[in-house]
Design a protein around this motif. Structure first.
Motif, PDB file in Angstrom:
ATOM      1  N   ILE A   5       0.874  -1.166   0.000  1.00  0.00           N
ATOM      2  CA  ILE A   5       0.000   0.000   0.000  1.00  0.00           C
ATOM      3  C   ILE A   5       0.909   1.213   0.000  1.00  0.00           C
ATOM      4  N   VAL A   6       0.633   2.169  -0.885  1.00  0.00           N
ATOM      5  CA  VAL A   6       1.532   3.307  -1.061  1.00  0.00           C
ATOM      6  C   VAL A   6       0.775   4.609  -0.841  1.00  0.00           C
ATOM      7  N   GLY A   7       1.346   5.485  -0.003  1.00  0.00           N
ATOM      8  CA  GLY A   7       0.784   6.806   0.223  1.00  0.00           C
ATOM      9  C   GLY A   7       1.740   7.871  -0.280  1.00  0.00           C
ATOM     10  N   ALA A 347       7.514  13.817  11.833  1.00  0.00           N
ATOM     11  CA  ALA A 347       6.064  14.043  11.763  1.00  0.00           C
ATOM     12  C   ALA A 347       5.596  14.378  10.359  1.00  0.00           C
ATOM     13  N   ASN A 348       6.494  14.892   9.532  1.00  0.00           N
ATOM     14  CA  ASN A 348       6.108  15.245   8.171  1.00  0.00           C
ATOM     15  C   ASN A 348       5.748  14.022   7.328  1.00  0.00           C
ATOM     16  N   MET A 349       6.131  12.820   7.804  1.00  0.00           N
ATOM     17  CA  MET A 349       5.806  11.595   7.068  1.00  0.00           C
ATOM     18  C   MET A 349       4.438  11.043   7.453  1.00  0.00           C
ATOM     19  N   LEU A 350       3.806  11.622   8.459  1.00  0.00           N
ATOM     20  CA  LEU A 350       2.596  11.014   9.007  1.00  0.00           C
ATOM     21  C   LEU A 350       1.410  11.051   8.048  1.00  0.00           C
ATOM     22  N   THR A 351       1.309  12.070   7.210  1.00  0.00           N
ATOM     23  CA  THR A 351       0.196  12.108   6.262  1.00  0.00           C
ATOM     24  C   THR A 351       0.294  10.956   5.270  1.00  0.00           C
ATOM     25  N   ALA A 352       1.484  10.732   4.724  1.00  0.00           N
ATOM     26  CA  ALA A 352       1.665   9.624   3.782  1.00  0.00           C
ATOM     27  C   ALA A 352       1.382   8.290   4.454  1.00  0.00           C
ATOM     28  N   TYR A 353       1.813   8.157   5.715  1.00  0.00           N
ATOM     29  CA  TYR A 353       1.521   6.927   6.447  1.00  0.00           C
ATOM     30  C   TYR A 353       0.027   6.806   6.722  1.00  0.00           C
ATOM     31  N   GLY A 354      -0.614   7.925   7.069  1.00  0.00           N
ATOM     32  CA  GLY A 354      -2.052   7.907   7.316  1.00  0.00           C
ATOM     33  C   GLY A 354      -2.848   7.480   6.100  1.00  0.00           C
ATOM     34  N   LEU A 355      -2.392   7.810   4.919  1.00  0.00           N
ATOM     35  CA  LEU A 355      -3.056   7.345   3.702  1.00  0.00           C
ATOM     36  C   LEU A 355      -3.066   5.825   3.639  1.00  0.00           C
ATOM     37  N   CYS A 356      -1.948   5.220   4.028  1.00  0.00           N
ATOM     38  CA  CYS A 356      -1.858   3.754   4.045  1.00  0.00           C
ATOM     39  C   CYS A 356      -2.756   3.163   5.128  1.00  0.00           C
ATOM     40  N   ALA A 359      -6.291   3.244   3.942  1.00  0.00           N
ATOM     41  CA  ALA A 359      -6.510   2.277   2.861  1.00  0.00           C
ATOM     42  C   ALA A 359      -6.857   0.899   3.408  1.00  0.00           C
ATOM     43  N   LEU A 360      -6.361   0.581   4.603  1.00  0.00           N
ATOM     44  CA  LEU A 360      -6.634  -0.727   5.210  1.00  0.00           C
ATOM     45  C   LEU A 360      -7.823  -0.713   6.154  1.00  0.00           C
TER      46      LEU A 360
END
Length: 391
Positions: A5-7, A347-356, A359-360
């Motif tokens: 899964i990619v964000g 913390a700047n990576m959290l949005t991309a992680y939240g997308l993943c 998705a689940l």
């Protein structure tokens, strides 16, 4: 790529990609690769140079594909920028089901009707998400879904998350030109909340405040729903710029001074604080105005969660408490490590992680219109719109 899964989160200062896979026994995915590259071609979160944005995405993809040793073809994309906003709209229609019973067709029709009404009255916008938050049948409120209930009139109150249609279309096209099929577009504050906002906080009332590079986004939750989203046209880079002007130093040095009051002994701490606080006051004045407009100022029991580049400013917690008169939690590196099983430090990576994460988490989307094919209709709209301009 079915196992991954990619964000993709395209911010004003950085483009970030997180690649995850399902983790047995956990509702949150396991991070297997991340990448961050400088963004180009954006201003205040708005795409000004699509080709530059595409290249940033390609650069980030090259990094993660090297780690996972296979190409990425599909992704979920975060949506931010100054045009991101929300509207509350109510509408109604006659129940058409047999025996005056509400059917799924009635629910679909009333959401479609609300979407048509909101876009007809507001030009140049596109609906990204639509959340029905209250139903009534005739004059009685329905707790939960009205499916299967009886009556003559179905009423609904809907939260619409919207953006400029041109910004949405440009975002999708910019990612697709990096040879990525966009599975879904999700509002960045919604993705962030999936990682940093506990359900109890969303239920009793809370604020998510993301002080980014050139914008500050706020998302308000209540009764488990996202009830408001707005974006302020100021961010932490404005503080850096003010410090550079105030002390006649270059931007790189101003950034270091902003984060660390002891970095440069020649910088008077009192004047530094005055400059920072003046710009923060501008930002929080607009935040307060928005909370007052939706009648939530000072009445969010779970308080505010603060993150983003501005969260690294010394005394940001006390400043936010005083400005909002609410409990405040500033996300630290320790919090972020705990939330992501020690796979993400920034913390700047959290949005991309939240997308993943979203998705689940199908349960999160059971009340969202786009989860039942809304995004597909948006993509069709985008394709048809752009065909008008094709040679």
């Amino acid at each position: 790529m079915k196992d991954f899964i990619v964000g993709i989160d395209i911010g004003t200062s950085s483009t970030r990609i997180v690649v995850c896979k399902e983790k047995e026994g956990s509702r949150k995915p396991q991070i297997v690769a991340t990448a961050t590259v400088p963004s180009r071609g954006l201003r205040h979160g708005y795409i000004t140079q699509p080709a530059e944005v595409t290249q940033s995405v390609k650069d980030a993809l090259a990094q993660v594909q090297k780690d996972i040793k296979q190409p990425i073809r599909h992704a979920y994309v975060g949506l931010g920028g100054i045009s991101l906003g929300s509207y509350v709209h109510s509408t109604s229609l006659a129940i058409s089901g047999g025996n005056s019973q509400v059917t799924q067709a009635d629910i679909d029709r009333i959401l479609e009707k609300g979407t048509e009404e909101i876009t007809r009255d507001r030009k140049n916008i596109i609906v990204v998400h639509a959340f029905p938050i209250h139903y009534r049948i005739d004059n009685e409120e329905v707790l939960g879904t009205p499916l299967g209930m009886h009556g003559t009139q179905l009423h609904v109150k809907i939260i619409f998350i919207t953006t400029l249609d041109l910004h949405y279309e440009t975002l999708v096209r910019s990612v697709e030109k990096a040879d990525i099929e966009v599975i879904d577009v999700i509002a960045a504050p919604l993705a962030l909340s999936a990682v940093v906002m506990p359900h109890r906080h969303k239920t009793v009332g809370s604020l998510l405040l993301n002080i980014g590079a050139e914008t500050t986004s706020l998302a308000v939750f209540e009764d488990g729903y996202l009830i408001d989203v707005s974006v302020v046209r100021f961010g932490s880079h404005d503080i850096t710029n003010d410090l550079a002007l105030g002390f006649k130093i270059d931007l790189e040095e101003a950034e270091r001074v902003k984060k660390n009051p002891d970095h440069n002994p020649d910088i008077p701490k009192r004047k530094r604080e005055e400059i920072i606080n003046a710009r923060l006051a501008d930002i929080f004045e607009l935040v307060v105005k928005r909370l007052e407009a939706i009648k939530r100022h000072k009445i969010l029991p779970a308080g505010a969660v603060v993150l983003g580049g501005g969260a690294h400013i010394q005394n940001i917690e006390s400043f936010t408490k005083d400005a909002l008169d609410l409990p405040v939690r500033v996300l630290t590196d320790k919090h972020i490590l705990e939330m992501t099983n020690r796979n993400i430090k920034d913390a700047n990576m959290l949005t991309a992680y939240g997308l993943c994460v979203l998705a689940l988490d199908e349960e999160t989307y059971t009340s969202s219109y786009w989860s039942s094919g809304f995004f597909s209709s948006l993509k069709k709209f985008v394709d048809n719109f752009l065909e008008q301009f094709s040679p």
